[in-house]
Write an enzyme that holds these catalytic residues in place. Structure first.
Site, PDB file in Angstrom:
ATOM      1  N   CYS A 153       3.774   3.685  -5.850  1.00  0.00           N
ATOM      2  CA  CYS A 153       4.985   3.208  -4.942  1.00  0.00           C
ATOM      3  C   CYS A 153       5.423   1.997  -5.578  1.00  0.00           C
ATOM      4  O   CYS A 153       6.819   1.965  -5.359  1.00  0.00           O
ATOM      5  CB  CYS A 153       4.033   2.532  -3.831  1.00  0.00           C
ATOM      6  SG  CYS A 153       2.593   1.616  -4.209  1.00  0.00           S
ATOM      7  N   ARG A 189     -15.507  12.567   7.802  1.00  0.00           N
ATOM      8  CA  ARG A 189     -15.566  11.240   8.632  1.00  0.00           C
ATOM      9  C   ARG A 189     -14.535  11.046   9.533  1.00  0.00           C
ATOM     10  O   ARG A 189     -14.687  10.744  10.677  1.00  0.00           O
ATOM     11  CB  ARG A 189     -15.365   9.829   7.461  1.00  0.00           C
ATOM     12  CG  ARG A 189     -16.114   9.678   6.775  1.00  0.00           C
ATOM     13  CD  ARG A 189     -16.178   8.471   6.139  1.00  0.00           C
ATOM     14  NE  ARG A 189     -14.618   7.989   5.593  1.00  0.00           N
ATOM     15  CZ  ARG A 189     -14.352   8.437   4.441  1.00  0.00           C
ATOM     16  NH1 ARG A 189     -15.319   8.992   3.387  1.00  0.00           N
ATOM     17  NH2 ARG A 189     -13.217   8.494   3.780  1.00  0.00           N
ATOM     18  N   SER A 190     -13.437  12.162   9.380  1.00  0.00           N
ATOM     19  CA  SER A 190     -12.353  12.105  10.238  1.00  0.00           C
ATOM     20  C   SER A 190     -12.430  13.552  11.401  1.00  0.00           C
ATOM     21  O   SER A 190     -11.809  13.510  12.101  1.00  0.00           O
ATOM     22  CB  SER A 190     -11.079  12.376   9.649  1.00  0.00           C
ATOM     23  OG  SER A 190     -10.702  11.198   8.966  1.00  0.00           O
ATOM     24  N   HIS A 248       6.499  -3.661  -0.583  1.00  0.00           N
ATOM     25  CA  HIS A 248       6.356  -4.333  -1.760  1.00  0.00           C
ATOM     26  C   HIS A 248       7.467  -5.015  -2.202  1.00  0.00           C
ATOM     27  O   HIS A 248       8.635  -4.524  -2.219  1.00  0.00           O
ATOM     28  CB  HIS A 248       6.101  -3.187  -2.849  1.00  0.00           C
ATOM     29  CG  HIS A 248       4.633  -2.635  -2.895  1.00  0.00           C
ATOM     30  ND1 HIS A 248       3.577  -3.020  -1.864  1.00  0.00           N
ATOM     31  CD2 HIS A 248       4.000  -1.376  -3.494  1.00  0.00           C
ATOM     32  CE1 HIS A 248       2.662  -2.337  -2.239  1.00  0.00           C
ATOM     33  NE2 HIS A 248       2.868  -1.274  -2.958  1.00  0.00           N
ATOM     34  N   GLY A 271      -0.826  -0.820   0.439  1.00  0.00           N
ATOM     35  CA  GLY A 271      -0.934  -0.107  -0.892  1.00  0.00           C
ATOM     36  C   GLY A 271      -2.224   0.611  -1.071  1.00  0.00           C
ATOM     37  O   GLY A 271      -2.416   1.382  -1.846  1.00  0.00           O
ATOM     38  N   LYS A 284       0.505   2.405 -14.908  1.00  0.00           N
ATOM     39  CA  LYS A 284       0.972   3.426 -14.236  1.00  0.00           C
ATOM     40  C   LYS A 284       2.611   3.093 -14.184  1.00  0.00           C
ATOM     41  O   LYS A 284       3.410   3.866 -14.478  1.00  0.00           O
ATOM     42  CB  LYS A 284       0.652   3.400 -12.834  1.00  0.00           C
ATOM     43  CG  LYS A 284      -0.953   3.865 -12.586  1.00  0.00           C
ATOM     44  CD  LYS A 284      -1.114   3.686 -10.955  1.00  0.00           C
ATOM     45  CE  LYS A 284      -2.388   4.330 -10.669  1.00  0.00           C
ATOM     46  NZ  LYS A 284      -2.741   4.028  -9.389  1.00  0.00           N
ATOM     47  N   GLY A 286      -5.140   9.054   6.808  1.00  0.00           N
ATOM     48  CA  GLY A 286      -4.854   7.969   6.223  1.00  0.00           C
ATOM     49  C   GLY A 286      -3.391   7.059   6.434  1.00  0.00           C
ATOM     50  O   GLY A 286      -2.892   7.561   7.322  1.00  0.00           O
ATOM     51  N   ALA A 287      -3.382   6.201   5.811  1.00  0.00           N
ATOM     52  CA  ALA A 287      -2.055   5.344   6.219  1.00  0.00           C
ATOM     53  C   ALA A 287      -0.779   6.308   5.724  1.00  0.00           C
ATOM     54  O   ALA A 287       0.174   6.227   6.305  1.00  0.00           O
ATOM     55  CB  ALA A 287      -1.950   4.004   5.574  1.00  0.00           C
ATOM     56  N   VAL A 288      -0.882   6.701   4.704  1.00  0.00           N
ATOM     57  CA  VAL A 288       0.127   7.570   4.098  1.00  0.00           C
ATOM     58  C   VAL A 288       0.357   8.809   4.650  1.00  0.00           C
ATOM     59  O   VAL A 288       1.418   9.231   5.045  1.00  0.00           O
ATOM     60  CB  VAL A 288       0.018   7.889   2.498  1.00  0.00           C
ATOM     61  CG1 VAL A 288       1.131   8.768   2.006  1.00  0.00           C
ATOM     62  CG2 VAL A 288      -0.084   6.589   1.845  1.00  0.00           C
TER      63      VAL A 288
END
Length: 341
Positions: free
Chosen positions: A132, A41-42, A246, A163, A217, A14-16
């Site tokens: 974040c 999936r990966s 952000h 995000g 949050k 993933g991105a993170v």
């Protein structure tokens, strides 16, 4: 030989996860063996780390007895299921999801604000990484809170699509091309409105009180990290057509008066912050030109509120994948292994 630590990264594709791999390498974290983990999936994919192509392994089948650290960024539902198993196997988990953030016996940590709380990992074997948007907020506000106290925070966020993950980045790319070609953007199955050339004032689901979960949050996490349940937080979170970084417009009501020059001096000397605030053209930070792909929290537009005797305004930007997620996790891990393991 220096001690090394075997690490599992849950959500490595993933991105993170990608940012975690980059930052561990860039900061020369003492990694022994690294295990990239993901869903079915990966499987078949590889990730690059320190010049090597590492085969992605199935998270659900992984034996966490092989590692001392687990860095999780695969979603709250996955963490709820797998993190207890990882801890039972002997790994310490730094979790980047919302699953454990509000548990009293799980430390919620931003190293610039409350690094001492990392010691409390022994209670559950888990350290939670905040949201974040909360991370950059509290990094900027901690010096002011310590100096003069904060009564109330009004914050509006302008959050990058990254995000929401890699798929959101790809969606914005596709939608932008469509609009520039004269076509209507096609929204995904989970999107109520297209974000391309738009500002969407709703992130995550709407709760019964009229606020979104993303906004709540920020309230819960800010109070927990700053250790002040009486700080009032009033957030509005919006998604904007920016890939990385952000932005936040922050208005504070402090307990004691602080001037703009005094605040600028405080922030200039605080860890993790770069102040860009002046009268020359461009002397203010933006997500694209300053924050994206960098580690600092940038603060500018520091000015006293004309409508409130103890009001202060700030503009804060940061890379949501780096300081807002992966970097914060790695900073926690660095303190953990250097001081507590």
């Amino acid at each position: 030989m220096s001690k090394t630590y075997d690490i599992a990264i849950a959500g490595a594709t993933g991105a993170v996860g990608e940012a975690l791999l980059q930052i561990l390498e860039q900061r020369k974290f003492p990694v022994g063996t690294l295990f990239p983990l993901a869903s079915e999936r990966s499987i078949g994919r590889t990730v690059k780390f320190c010049g090597e192509d590492l085969q992605v392994q199935l998270l659900n089948d992984f034996d966490f007895r092989q590692v001392q650290l687990g860095l999780f960024s695969a979603g709250a539902a996955v963490s709820a299921e797998i993190v207890p198993r990882a801890v039972e196997a002997g790994a310490v988990v730094i979790d980047n999801t919302s699953q454990f953030r509000y548990d009293d016996d799980v430390p919620l940590v931003v190293p610039e604000c409350n690094a001492g709380r990392i010691a409390n990992y022994v209670q559950r074997g888990i350290i939670a990484n905040p949201n974040c948007s909360t991370i950059q907020l509290v990094v900027a506000l901690k010096p002011i809170q310590d100096a003069v106290g904060i009564e109330r925070i009004n914050v509006s966020t302008y959050q990058a699509v990254s995000g929401a993950g890699r798929r959101a980045i790809e969606t914005l790319t596709v939608q932008t091309r469509a609009v520039l070609s004269g076509d209507d953007p096609v929204t995904g199955p989970d999107a109520e409105k297209s974000v391309v050339f738009n500002v969407v004032p709703k992130i995550d689901r709407l709760l019964d009180n009229g606020f979104t979960k993303e906004e709540m949050k920020m309230i819960w996490e800010t109070q927990k990290i700053l250790e002040s349940a009486d700080i009032m937080v009033n957030p509005t979170c919006a998604r904007v057509p920016v890939f990385w970084g952000h932005s936040e417009s922050i208005h504070l009501e402090t307990r004691r008066k602080i001037t703009a020059p005094e605040a600028q001096k405080l922030l200039n000397s605080a860890p993790g912050i770069v102040v860009l605030d002046g009268e020359s053209p461009g002397a203010y930070p933006t997500a694209v030109t300053e924050a994206a792909h960098r580690d600092a929290v940038f603060v500018g537009r520091i000015r006293e509120d004309l409508s409130h005797p103890r009001g202060l305004n700030l503009w804060v930007v940061s890379d949501n994948l780096r300081k807002g997620a992966a970097l914060n996790s790695v900073q926690i891990a660095e303190i953990l292994v250097n001081q507590f393991m």
